[in-house]
Design a protein around this motif. Structure first.
Motif, PDB file in Angstrom:
ATOM      1  N   ARG A 244       0.821  -1.200   0.000  1.00  0.00           N
ATOM      2  CA  ARG A 244       0.000   0.000   0.000  1.00  0.00           C
ATOM      3  C   ARG A 244       0.863   1.263   0.000  1.00  0.00           C
ATOM      4  O   ARG A 244       2.023   1.253   0.419  1.00  0.00           O
ATOM      5  CB  ARG A 244      -0.914   0.031   1.241  1.00  0.00           C
ATOM      6  CG  ARG A 244      -1.882  -1.135   1.337  1.00  0.00           C
ATOM      7  CD  ARG A 244      -2.960  -1.045   0.270  1.00  0.00           C
ATOM      8  NE  ARG A 244      -3.852  -2.207   0.316  1.00  0.00           N
ATOM      9  CZ  ARG A 244      -3.691  -3.288  -0.431  1.00  0.00           C
ATOM     10  NH1 ARG A 244      -2.674  -3.372  -1.270  1.00  0.00           N
ATOM     11  NH2 ARG A 244      -4.545  -4.295  -0.341  1.00  0.00           N
ATOM     12  N   VAL A 245       0.255   2.343  -0.461  1.00  0.00           N
ATOM     13  CA  VAL A 245       0.813   3.682  -0.297  1.00  0.00           C
ATOM     14  C   VAL A 245      -0.295   4.570   0.252  1.00  0.00           C
ATOM     15  O   VAL A 245      -1.485   4.340  -0.010  1.00  0.00           O
ATOM     16  CB  VAL A 245       1.339   4.268  -1.626  1.00  0.00           C
ATOM     17  CG1 VAL A 245       2.538   3.483  -2.122  1.00  0.00           C
ATOM     18  CG2 VAL A 245       0.253   4.307  -2.692  1.00  0.00           C
ATOM     19  N   VAL A 246       0.084   5.550   1.042  1.00  0.00           N
ATOM     20  CA  VAL A 246      -0.891   6.502   1.584  1.00  0.00           C
ATOM     21  C   VAL A 246      -0.299   7.905   1.545  1.00  0.00           C
ATOM     22  O   VAL A 246       0.914   8.087   1.545  1.00  0.00           O
ATOM     23  CB  VAL A 246      -1.304   6.153   3.044  1.00  0.00           C
ATOM     24  CG1 VAL A 246      -1.842   4.740   3.147  1.00  0.00           C
ATOM     25  CG2 VAL A 246      -0.135   6.345   3.997  1.00  0.00           C
ATOM     26  N   ASN A 387     -14.005   3.218 -11.076  1.00  0.00           N
ATOM     27  CA  ASN A 387     -12.550   3.352 -11.142  1.00  0.00           C
ATOM     28  C   ASN A 387     -11.912   3.638  -9.797  1.00  0.00           C
ATOM     29  O   ASN A 387     -10.742   3.322  -9.574  1.00  0.00           O
ATOM     30  CB  ASN A 387     -12.167   4.461 -12.120  1.00  0.00           C
ATOM     31  CG  ASN A 387     -12.748   4.254 -13.500  1.00  0.00           C
ATOM     32  OD1 ASN A 387     -13.652   4.975 -13.915  1.00  0.00           O
ATOM     33  ND2 ASN A 387     -12.250   3.268 -14.227  1.00  0.00           N
ATOM     34  N   THR A 388     -12.655   4.260  -8.903  1.00  0.00           N
ATOM     35  CA  THR A 388     -12.132   4.597  -7.590  1.00  0.00           C
ATOM     36  C   THR A 388     -13.311   4.728  -6.626  1.00  0.00           C
ATOM     37  O   THR A 388     -14.468   4.578  -7.023  1.00  0.00           O
ATOM     38  CB  THR A 388     -11.315   5.911  -7.623  1.00  0.00           C
ATOM     39  OG1 THR A 388     -10.746   6.170  -6.338  1.00  0.00           O
ATOM     40  CG2 THR A 388     -12.184   7.097  -8.026  1.00  0.00           C
ATOM     41  N   VAL A 389     -13.011   4.984  -5.372  1.00  0.00           N
ATOM     42  CA  VAL A 389     -14.037   5.227  -4.357  1.00  0.00           C
ATOM     43  C   VAL A 389     -13.697   6.540  -3.658  1.00  0.00           C
ATOM     44  O   VAL A 389     -12.531   6.813  -3.362  1.00  0.00           O
ATOM     45  CB  VAL A 389     -14.107   4.084  -3.325  1.00  0.00           C
ATOM     46  CG1 VAL A 389     -15.099   4.410  -2.211  1.00  0.00           C
ATOM     47  CG2 VAL A 389     -14.494   2.765  -3.998  1.00  0.00           C
ATOM     48  N   VAL A 390     -14.717   7.345  -3.414  1.00  0.00           N
ATOM     49  CA  VAL A 390     -14.564   8.575  -2.632  1.00  0.00           C
ATOM     50  C   VAL A 390     -15.649   8.565  -1.563  1.00  0.00           C
ATOM     51  O   VAL A 390     -16.841   8.564  -1.882  1.00  0.00           O
ATOM     52  CB  VAL A 390     -14.701   9.840  -3.493  1.00  0.00           C
ATOM     53  CG1 VAL A 390     -14.496  11.086  -2.626  1.00  0.00           C
ATOM     54  CG2 VAL A 390     -13.709   9.836  -4.649  1.00  0.00           C
ATOM     55  N   THR A 391     -15.257   8.525  -0.310  1.00  0.00           N
ATOM     56  CA  THR A 391     -16.224   8.525   0.781  1.00  0.00           C
ATOM     57  C   THR A 391     -16.025   9.751   1.655  1.00  0.00           C
ATOM     58  O   THR A 391     -14.906  10.263   1.784  1.00  0.00           O
ATOM     59  CB  THR A 391     -16.106   7.238   1.625  1.00  0.00           C
ATOM     60  OG1 THR A 391     -17.150   7.204   2.612  1.00  0.00           O
ATOM     61  CG2 THR A 391     -14.763   7.146   2.328  1.00  0.00           C
ATOM     62  N   PRO A 418     -11.747  -5.417  -4.640  1.00  0.00           N
ATOM     63  CA  PRO A 418     -11.362  -6.131  -5.856  1.00  0.00           C
ATOM     64  C   PRO A 418     -11.529  -5.255  -7.092  1.00  0.00           C
ATOM     65  O   PRO A 418     -12.582  -4.664  -7.313  1.00  0.00           O
ATOM     66  CB  PRO A 418     -12.345  -7.323  -5.876  1.00  0.00           C
ATOM     67  CG  PRO A 418     -12.693  -7.552  -4.438  1.00  0.00           C
ATOM     68  CD  PRO A 418     -12.715  -6.185  -3.824  1.00  0.00           C
ATOM     69  N   ASN A 419     -10.454  -5.141  -7.870  1.00  0.00           N
ATOM     70  CA  ASN A 419     -10.439  -4.378  -9.120  1.00  0.00           C
ATOM     71  C   ASN A 419     -10.503  -2.866  -8.913  1.00  0.00           C
ATOM     72  O   ASN A 419     -10.678  -2.123  -9.865  1.00  0.00           O
ATOM     73  CB  ASN A 419     -11.592  -4.816 -10.042  1.00  0.00           C
ATOM     74  CG  ASN A 419     -11.274  -4.574 -11.509  1.00  0.00           C
ATOM     75  OD1 ASN A 419     -10.133  -4.687 -11.932  1.00  0.00           O
ATOM     76  ND2 ASN A 419     -12.286  -4.235 -12.295  1.00  0.00           N
ATOM     77  N   ILE A 420     -10.368  -2.391  -7.665  1.00  0.00           N
ATOM     78  CA  ILE A 420     -10.359  -0.953  -7.389  1.00  0.00           C
ATOM     79  C   ILE A 420      -9.159  -0.660  -6.485  1.00  0.00           C
ATOM     80  O   ILE A 420      -9.189  -0.932  -5.286  1.00  0.00           O
ATOM     81  CB  ILE A 420     -11.665  -0.482  -6.718  1.00  0.00           C
ATOM     82  CG1 ILE A 420     -12.867  -0.848  -7.591  1.00  0.00           C
ATOM     83  CG2 ILE A 420     -11.631   1.022  -6.460  1.00  0.00           C
ATOM     84  CD1 ILE A 420     -14.208  -0.549  -6.948  1.00  0.00           C
ATOM     85  N   GLY A 421      -8.103  -0.119  -7.074  1.00  0.00           N
ATOM     86  CA  GLY A 421      -6.850   0.068  -6.349  1.00  0.00           C
ATOM     87  C   GLY A 421      -6.584   1.464  -5.847  1.00  0.00           C
ATOM     88  O   GLY A 421      -5.441   1.801  -5.532  1.00  0.00           O
ATOM     89  N   PHE A 441      -5.722   9.428   0.620  1.00  0.00           N
ATOM     90  CA  PHE A 441      -5.937   8.302  -0.269  1.00  0.00           C
ATOM     91  C   PHE A 441      -5.067   7.121   0.151  1.00  0.00           C
ATOM     92  O   PHE A 441      -3.987   7.276   0.712  1.00  0.00           O
ATOM     93  CB  PHE A 441      -5.662   8.676  -1.738  1.00  0.00           C
ATOM     94  CG  PHE A 441      -4.251   9.103  -2.034  1.00  0.00           C
ATOM     95  CD1 PHE A 441      -3.268   8.175  -2.343  1.00  0.00           C
ATOM     96  CD2 PHE A 441      -3.899  10.445  -2.020  1.00  0.00           C
ATOM     97  CE1 PHE A 441      -1.962   8.563  -2.621  1.00  0.00           C
ATOM     98  CE2 PHE A 441      -2.604  10.859  -2.297  1.00  0.00           C
ATOM     99  CZ  PHE A 441      -1.628   9.909  -2.598  1.00  0.00           C
ATOM    100  N   THR A 442      -5.602   5.947  -0.106  1.00  0.00           N
ATOM    101  CA  THR A 442      -4.894   4.684   0.061  1.00  0.00           C
ATOM    102  C   THR A 442      -4.891   4.017  -1.305  1.00  0.00           C
ATOM    103  O   THR A 442      -5.917   3.994  -1.990  1.00  0.00           O
ATOM    104  CB  THR A 442      -5.610   3.780   1.079  1.00  0.00           C
ATOM    105  OG1 THR A 442      -5.776   4.486   2.311  1.00  0.00           O
ATOM    106  CG2 THR A 442      -4.831   2.498   1.317  1.00  0.00           C
ATOM    107  N   ALA A 443      -3.760   3.453  -1.716  1.00  0.00           N
ATOM    108  CA  ALA A 443      -3.677   2.875  -3.059  1.00  0.00           C
ATOM    109  C   ALA A 443      -2.765   1.666  -3.064  1.00  0.00           C
ATOM    110  O   ALA A 443      -1.935   1.463  -2.160  1.00  0.00           O
ATOM    111  CB  ALA A 443      -3.169   3.915  -4.064  1.00  0.00           C
ATOM    112  N   CYS A 444      -2.937   0.845  -4.096  1.00  0.00           N
ATOM    113  CA  CYS A 444      -2.028  -0.263  -4.378  1.00  0.00           C
ATOM    114  C   CYS A 444      -0.715   0.316  -4.892  1.00  0.00           C
ATOM    115  O   CYS A 444      -0.717   1.136  -5.810  1.00  0.00           O
ATOM    116  CB  CYS A 444      -2.660  -1.197  -5.411  1.00  0.00           C
ATOM    117  SG  CYS A 444      -1.520  -2.379  -6.159  1.00  0.00           S
ATOM    118  N   ARG A 445       0.405  -0.126  -4.311  1.00  0.00           N
ATOM    119  CA  ARG A 445       1.685   0.483  -4.682  1.00  0.00           C
ATOM    120  C   ARG A 445       2.066   0.197  -6.129  1.00  0.00           C
ATOM    121  O   ARG A 445       2.710   1.032  -6.785  1.00  0.00           O
ATOM    122  CB  ARG A 445       2.799  -0.018  -3.751  1.00  0.00           C
ATOM    123  CG  ARG A 445       4.082   0.801  -3.877  1.00  0.00           C
ATOM    124  CD  ARG A 445       5.172   0.306  -2.981  1.00  0.00           C
ATOM    125  NE  ARG A 445       5.702  -0.979  -3.442  1.00  0.00           N
ATOM    126  CZ  ARG A 445       6.692  -1.619  -2.831  1.00  0.00           C
ATOM    127  NH1 ARG A 445       7.216  -1.114  -1.724  1.00  0.00           N
ATOM    128  NH2 ARG A 445       7.126  -2.771  -3.289  1.00  0.00           N
TER     129      ARG A 445
END
Length: 493
Positions: A244-246, A387-391, A418-421, A441-445
């Motif tokens: 992860r990256v933040v 493509n992404t999530v914004v909460t 799943p399928n949303i990095g 944001f949190t993301a797949c590195r």
């Protein structure tokens, strides 16, 4: 024993290797306001121990039904040990914002132990080189499994650990709950009865399907909402790595409020989505990866009614176009406001509690098998739904103190799906129309190997929008301290 709802359990079933489903956040504190100007680790343990009875999340763990024939149960942990869950660490040199984000990303990437109550706290010292922070500040990183709470529940949970003044209150004590022996025959009996109720629940949903269909058909006919159209595939779609990256940026609330007032009817959330859209444009365009069609975000919504309390998950979902195909900031905000209104109308027509009702209907073992089979076969990556999530998570409208130490800033960490990095969280702390809004944001590195560049893109998008929408008189002064406007990146190794 208390049984998990279908939606609570869904976050357990979604969890796979490399895809933990906990949520959390990082808060930074100044101990200068505490008694004696310092906070000791043993003071934190004592404060938390005095408040364990205020939330069942602290002491309860999971008990599964044999053969997965029913949803799991919450039971009191007879071997609960506070010091297992509360840990004390320090940043390596140089102890700056980048190191804090790296450490947060590493910790957030590690799944919680399902044999224990599903939460952890890390007290992090060594922040002396984080730009803009007074000497001696420390951070608290919180992890709680999503099956135990959603964003709205989490906001309530966090307030239990804080006071409204530097004076540490000792709540009225209650007897420690007595662990109840796990009764597997009782679990199986309840699973048997629940199985008989499923057809009736399904009939109820079918009965509601006709008016739902009519509302949707009427909405399309009246152009209250439109089809999203083709949803493009981006670098944030695909198999999620375990790393992860933040990162986060903090914006002045008055500036965001002035932005939304530049477009009649627009909301604070619309203005923040405009920043996300602008940031994504700036990040993808130099890579020649900006799609011609707009990216789509998923937006969780709290669907609790007034009397349903602050426990577990009660989350609906709406999808809306971010209008990333529009370069002009004003035109993009106008379009986002329109799409947001359409998404709300569609969610209302569909029924905001539909997601809750569906997860209550599907047996847990079948849902778990379906999710894991889809992941193993690559089915989850074959179609793009968003493509992404914004909460959006609103913070309390008052100052918060942790063992007497004043909270200076706070940002949230979300789970990848799943399928949303890429997952964004908007966290606001506003008092008397003054305060800050943090976009983290949190993301797949592997999908976002340079989080510092994406954070910079979000900041540049904010500045560009402010320049386009606001007069010089309306602009708020820019914040110069890293504590209030973090800039560097963090990643897991």
């Amino acid at each position: 024993m208390q049984q998990l709802t279908g939606q609570d359990a869904m976050f357990l079933h979604t969890e796979m290797k490399g895809l933990p489903q906990h949520i959390g956040g990082i808060a930074i504190y100044n101990p200068a306001t505490a008694k004696g100007g310092r906070v000791r680790f043993k003071d934190i343990l004592a404060m938390l121990r005095s408040r364990l009875h205020l939330s069942p999340i602290f002491r309860r763990k999971l008990a599964t039904v044999p053969l997965g024939l029913g949803q799991p149960y919450w039971v009191e942990d007879p071997n609960f040990e506070l010091e297992y869950h509360v840990r004390h660490i320090a940043l390596p040199a140089p102890g700056d914002w980048r190191q804090l984000c790296i450490q947060a990303a590493r910790i957030h990437a590690i799944p919680l132990d399902r044999e224990k109550p599903l939460w952890e706290i890390y007290i992090i010292e060594g922040l002396d080189n984080v730009e803009g922070l007074p000497a001696g500040c420390f951070a608290m990183l919180l992890k709680v499994h999503h099956c135990a709470m959603d964003g709205a529940t989490g906001a309530h949970f966090i307030t239990l650990m804080h006071d409204r003044s530097p004076e540490v209150e000792i709540p009225e004590q209650a007897p420690a709950p007595q662990p109840t022996p796990v009764s597997y025959p009782l679990m199986l009996a309840r699973a048997y009865m629940d199985a008989w109720r499923v057809p009736f629940k399904a009939m109820g949903m079918l009965w509601d399907a006709l008016p739902t269909y009519r509302r949707l058909r009427h909405g399309y006919a009246e152009h209250k909402f439109e089809h999203l159209g083709e949803i493009p595939r981006t670098r944030f779609q695909g198999r999620i790595s375990p790393h992860r990256v933040v990162d986060a940026r903090v914006f002045d609330f008055a500036t965001i409020r002035a932005m939304k007032q530049a477009v009649p009817g627009a909301t604070i959330n619309d203005a923040m989505l405009n920043i996300v859209a602008g940031g994504l444009r700036r990040y993808l365009e130099p890579l020649d990866e900006l799609p011609d069609h707009s990216l789509v975000t998923g937006c969780p919504i709290d669907v609790r009614s007034g009397g349903e309390g602050n426990a577990g998950n009660m989350v609906g979902f709406m999808a809306l176009a971010l209008c990333t195909d529009i370069a002009n900031p004003r035109e993009r905000l106008q379009a986002i406001h329109q799409k947001s209104s359409e998404a709300k109308a569609y969610a209302q027509a569909l029924g905001p509690r539909l997601a809750v009702e569906i997860t209550d209907l599907i047996p847990g073992n079948i849902l778990a098998l379906a999710i894991h089979t889809a992941a193993l076969t690559g089915l989850t990556e074959s179609s793009v739904f968003m493509n992404t999530v914004v909460t959006n998570v609103p913070g309390p409208p008052w100052a918060q103190y942790f063992c007497g130490a004043e909270m200076l800033s706070n940002f949230s960490l979300g789970p990848l799906l799943p399928n949303i990095g890429l997952f964004h969280v908007i966290y606001s702390t506003v008092q008397n129309k003054r305060g800050t809004i943090t976009l983290s944001f949190t993301a797949c590195r592997q999908m976002l190997p340079d989080p510092e560049r994406y954070a910079r893109c979000l900041q540049e998008a904010h500045d560009e929008i402010a320049e386009a929408l606001l007069t010089n008189k309306a602009k708020a002064p820019r914040r110069n301290t890293r504590a209030h406007r973090p800039q560097a990146n963090g990643s897991t190794p």
